[in-house]
Enzyme design. Structure first.
Site, PDB file in Angstrom:
ATOM      1  N   CYS A  84      -2.190   3.478  -0.519  1.00  0.00           N
ATOM      2  CA  CYS A  84      -2.578   3.545  -1.927  1.00  0.00           C
ATOM      3  C   CYS A  84      -2.753   2.149  -2.542  1.00  0.00           C
ATOM      4  O   CYS A  84      -3.716   1.475  -2.223  1.00  0.00           O
ATOM      5  CB  CYS A  84      -1.589   4.431  -2.677  1.00  0.00           C
ATOM      6  SG  CYS A  84      -2.330   5.175  -4.124  1.00  0.00           S
ATOM      7  N   HIS A 176      -0.031   9.053   0.116  1.00  0.00           N
ATOM      8  CA  HIS A 176       1.313   8.496   0.316  1.00  0.00           C
ATOM      9  C   HIS A 176       2.033   9.174   1.498  1.00  0.00           C
ATOM     10  O   HIS A 176       2.786  10.134   1.286  1.00  0.00           O
ATOM     11  CB  HIS A 176       2.156   8.717  -0.945  1.00  0.00           C
ATOM     12  CG  HIS A 176       1.827   7.789  -2.059  1.00  0.00           C
ATOM     13  ND1 HIS A 176       2.588   6.678  -2.357  1.00  0.00           N
ATOM     14  CD2 HIS A 176       0.811   7.794  -2.942  1.00  0.00           C
ATOM     15  CE1 HIS A 176       2.060   6.039  -3.379  1.00  0.00           C
ATOM     16  NE2 HIS A 176       0.976   6.702  -3.761  1.00  0.00           N
ATOM     17  N   GLU A 178       4.559   8.310   3.074  1.00  0.00           N
ATOM     18  CA  GLU A 178       6.029   8.135   3.025  1.00  0.00           C
ATOM     19  C   GLU A 178       6.690   9.220   2.162  1.00  0.00           C
ATOM     20  O   GLU A 178       7.901   9.366   2.174  1.00  0.00           O
ATOM     21  CB  GLU A 178       6.381   6.730   2.514  1.00  0.00           C
ATOM     22  CG  GLU A 178       6.269   6.490   1.007  1.00  0.00           C
ATOM     23  CD  GLU A 178       4.830   6.382   0.477  1.00  0.00           C
ATOM     24  OE1 GLU A 178       3.871   6.622   1.235  1.00  0.00           O
ATOM     25  OE2 GLU A 178       4.692   6.062  -0.723  1.00  0.00           O
TER      26      GLU A 178
HETATM   27  N1  GLN Z   1      -3.665   3.360  -9.167  1.00  0.00           N
HETATM   28  C1  GLN Z   1      -2.711   2.454  -8.585  1.00  0.00           C
HETATM   29  C2  GLN Z   1      -3.259   1.039  -8.544  1.00  0.00           C
HETATM   30  O1  GLN Z   1      -4.330   0.812  -8.960  1.00  0.00           O
HETATM   31  C3  GLN Z   1      -2.329   2.883  -7.188  1.00  0.00           C
HETATM   32  C4  GLN Z   1      -1.504   4.137  -7.246  1.00  0.00           C
HETATM   33  C5  GLN Z   1      -0.540   4.288  -6.137  1.00  0.00           C
HETATM   34  O2  GLN Z   1      -0.256   3.382  -5.363  1.00  0.00           O
HETATM   35  N2  GLN Z   1       0.033   5.449  -6.101  1.00  0.00           N
HETATM   36  O3  GLN Z   1      -2.587   0.168  -8.110  1.00  0.00           O
END
Ligand code: GLN
Length: 201
Positions: A84, A176, A178
């Site tokens: 992410c 995610h 994890e």
């Molecule tokens: N939207 C977040 C960002 O721009 C990322 C979201 C996440 O890691 N769950 O950093």
């Protein structure tokens, strides 16, 4: 848990975000995990996970902790997994300059790409490397991969769009891994990117 342990150590960048859960997944897979907050901790690990969180906040902290150059160097050649926000930091084209893009994987993306309606959601996806076994993926304000280079291999899709990908040393997910019980993604990272000859079960 696996019986055989590797003596390699995987760091988890622990400036902000969801680093503890990655550490416990590494433990469950049977690999040493270590939180990384500075240059000397980074130099002591064989691979690195950059967790989810908030990529703009992580960018500020990376700069404040003087980690920009050491990380840029590390991600060029060492095994790295970005989930992410971690993916956002590793990619090479981001739709804002408030975030460092280390350019370790040839991916163009849009932050928060699923918009408000699908801000956070879960979906069963199938991973290319588990014979199509469903993997319950949690997407939390996830980035959306718009384009990837020819050297990037797609490992999972959601509604036709790549949500997990790799090149030679970098593995990324928009979701995610994890936060679910399955260790499949972490095992893939350890077996395919970190270890060459020895493999964990
Ligand atoms: N939207 C977040 C960002 O721009 C990322 C979201 C996440 O890691 N769950 O950093």
């Amino acid at each position: 848990m696996v019986e055989k342990k590797s003596n390699k150590t995987v760091g988890v960048l622990a400036l902000q975000g969801d680093f503890d859960k990655h550490l416990s997944h590494l433990y469950s897979v049977g690999v040493n995990g270590k939180l990384v907050r500075n240059k000397s901790e980074l130099s002591a690990v064989d691979g690195l996970i950059i967790p989810g969180g908030e990529s703009t906040a992580m960018t500020k902290l990376i700069k404040a902790f003087s980690l920009e150059e050491p990380l840029a160097e590390f991600v060029k050649t060492k095994p790295v997994m970005g989930t992410c926000a971690g993916l956002i930091l590793l990619s090479n084209q981001i739709d804002t300059d408030r975030v460092i893009g280390f350019g370790a994987i040839n991916i163009e993306l849009k932050r928060n790409g699923f918009g408000r309606q699908l801000d956070s959601f879960s979906a069963d996806i199938s991973l290319e490397f588990t014979n199509g076994n469903p993997f319950h993926a949690l997407f939390i304000r996830a980035p959306r991969i718009l384009k990837s280079g020819e050297d990037v291999i797609s490992l999972a899709t959601y509604e036709g769009e790549t949500v997990m990908a790799r090149n030679s040393n970098v593995l990324v997910t928009t979701f995610h891994p994890e936060l679910t019980d399955s260790l499949a993604v972490h095992k893939y990272f350890i077996n395919q990117l970190l270890l060459s000859k020895e493999k964990l079960n």
